[in-house]
Write a protein that holds these residues in place. Structure first.
Motif, short mmCIF file in Angstrom:
data_model
loop_
_atom_site.label_atom_id
_atom_site.label_comp_id
_atom_site.label_asym_id
_atom_site.label_seq_id
_atom_site.Cartn_x
_atom_site.Cartn_y
_atom_site.Cartn_z
N GLN A 11 4.49 -69.42 -11.86
CA GLN A 11 4.23 -69.19 -10.45
C GLN A 11 2.84 -69.70 -10.06
O GLN A 11 2.69 -70.33 -9.01
CB GLN A 11 4.30 -67.70 -10.11
N GLU A 12 1.86 -69.43 -10.89
CA GLU A 12 0.49 -69.88 -10.61
C GLU A 12 0.42 -71.41 -10.58
O GLU A 12 -0.23 -71.98 -9.70
CB GLU A 12 -0.48 -69.33 -11.64
N GLU A 13 1.08 -72.06 -11.52
CA GLU A 13 1.09 -73.53 -11.56
C GLU A 13 1.75 -74.10 -10.30
O GLU A 13 1.21 -75.02 -9.68
CB GLU A 13 1.85 -74.03 -12.79
N LEU A 14 2.90 -73.56 -9.95
CA LEU A 14 3.62 -74.06 -8.78
C LEU A 14 2.85 -73.76 -7.49
O LEU A 14 2.84 -74.58 -6.57
CB LEU A 14 5.02 -73.46 -8.71
N ASN A 15 2.20 -72.62 -7.43
CA ASN A 15 1.42 -72.27 -6.25
C ASN A 15 0.26 -73.23 -6.06
O ASN A 15 -0.03 -73.65 -4.94
CB ASN A 15 0.92 -70.83 -6.36
N SER A 16 -0.37 -73.62 -7.15
CA SER A 16 -1.47 -74.58 -7.09
C SER A 16 -0.96 -75.93 -6.59
O SER A 16 -1.57 -76.55 -5.71
CB SER A 16 -2.10 -74.73 -8.47
N LYS A 17 0.17 -76.38 -7.13
CA LYS A 17 0.76 -77.65 -6.68
C LYS A 17 1.16 -77.57 -5.21
O LYS A 17 0.98 -78.53 -4.45
CB LYS A 17 1.98 -78.01 -7.53
N TYR A 18 1.71 -76.43 -4.81
CA TYR A 18 2.14 -76.24 -3.42
C TYR A 18 0.95 -76.37 -2.47
O TYR A 18 1.02 -77.07 -1.46
CB TYR A 18 2.79 -74.86 -3.27
N LYS A 19 -0.15 -75.71 -2.80
CA LYS A 19 -1.34 -75.78 -1.95
C LYS A 19 -1.87 -77.20 -1.84
O LYS A 19 -2.27 -77.64 -0.75
CB LYS A 19 -2.43 -74.86 -2.48
N LYS A 20 -1.85 -77.95 -2.94
CA LYS A 20 -2.31 -79.33 -2.91
C LYS A 20 -1.42 -80.19 -2.02
O LYS A 20 -1.90 -81.02 -1.25
CB LYS A 20 -2.35 -79.91 -4.32
N LEU A 21 -0.11 -79.99 -2.12
CA LEU A 21 0.82 -80.77 -1.30
C LEU A 21 0.68 -80.44 0.19
O LEU A 21 0.74 -81.34 1.03
CB LEU A 21 2.26 -80.54 -1.75
N ILE A 44 7.91 -77.91 0.47
CA ILE A 44 9.00 -76.99 0.79
C ILE A 44 9.90 -76.77 -0.43
O ILE A 44 10.34 -75.65 -0.70
CB ILE A 44 9.81 -77.51 2.00
N LYS A 45 10.15 -77.84 -1.17
CA LYS A 45 10.95 -77.70 -2.40
C LYS A 45 10.25 -76.78 -3.40
O LYS A 45 10.90 -75.95 -4.04
CB LYS A 45 11.20 -79.08 -3.03
N LEU A 46 8.93 -76.94 -3.54
CA LEU A 46 8.18 -76.07 -4.44
C LEU A 46 8.18 -74.62 -3.95
O LEU A 46 8.26 -73.69 -4.75
CB LEU A 46 6.74 -76.56 -4.58
N LEU A 47 8.09 -74.44 -2.65
CA LEU A 47 8.13 -73.09 -2.10
C LEU A 47 9.46 -72.41 -2.41
O LEU A 47 9.50 -71.22 -2.72
CB LEU A 47 7.88 -73.14 -0.60
N ASN A 48 10.53 -73.18 -2.37
CA ASN A 48 11.84 -72.64 -2.73
C ASN A 48 11.85 -72.18 -4.19
O ASN A 48 12.35 -71.11 -4.52
CB ASN A 48 12.92 -73.69 -2.48
N LYS A 49 11.27 -72.99 -5.08
CA LYS A 49 11.18 -72.61 -6.49
C LYS A 49 10.33 -71.37 -6.67
O LYS A 49 10.65 -70.48 -7.46
CB LYS A 49 10.60 -73.76 -7.32
N LEU A 50 9.22 -71.31 -5.92
CA LEU A 50 8.35 -70.13 -6.00
C LEU A 50 9.08 -68.87 -5.57
O LEU A 50 8.93 -67.82 -6.20
CB LEU A 50 7.11 -70.33 -5.12
#
Length: 65
Positions: A11-21, A44-50
């Motif tokens: 979750q932390e990794e994806l959240n970091s990527k989400y913020k960058k995008l 949006i795709k990353l947010l769905n995964k999160l």
């Protein structure tokens, strides 16, 4: 307990990527709208995964309690 730790780390990794995008999409908004849209779509795709990981984490915590 280990599954929960793995989920939280992911979750932390994806959240970091989400913020960058999201930041990238915002920065491109004025110069290149196509790149902005692509970055926003990826975010949006990353947010769905999160959201799915949050659901799994909730399930893990409920089964522990």
């Amino acid at each position: 307990m280990q599954n929960t730790d793995v989920i939280l780390k992911k979750q932390e990794e994806l959240n970091s990527k989400y913020k960058k995008l999201v930041e990238q999409a915002y920065n491109f908004r004025q110069t290149d709208s196509a790149l902005s849209d692509i970055s926003e779509y990826k975010a949006i795709k990353l947010l769905n995964k999160l959201n799915r990981l949050k659901f799994l984490a909730r399930e893990q915590y409920q089964s522990i309690a």
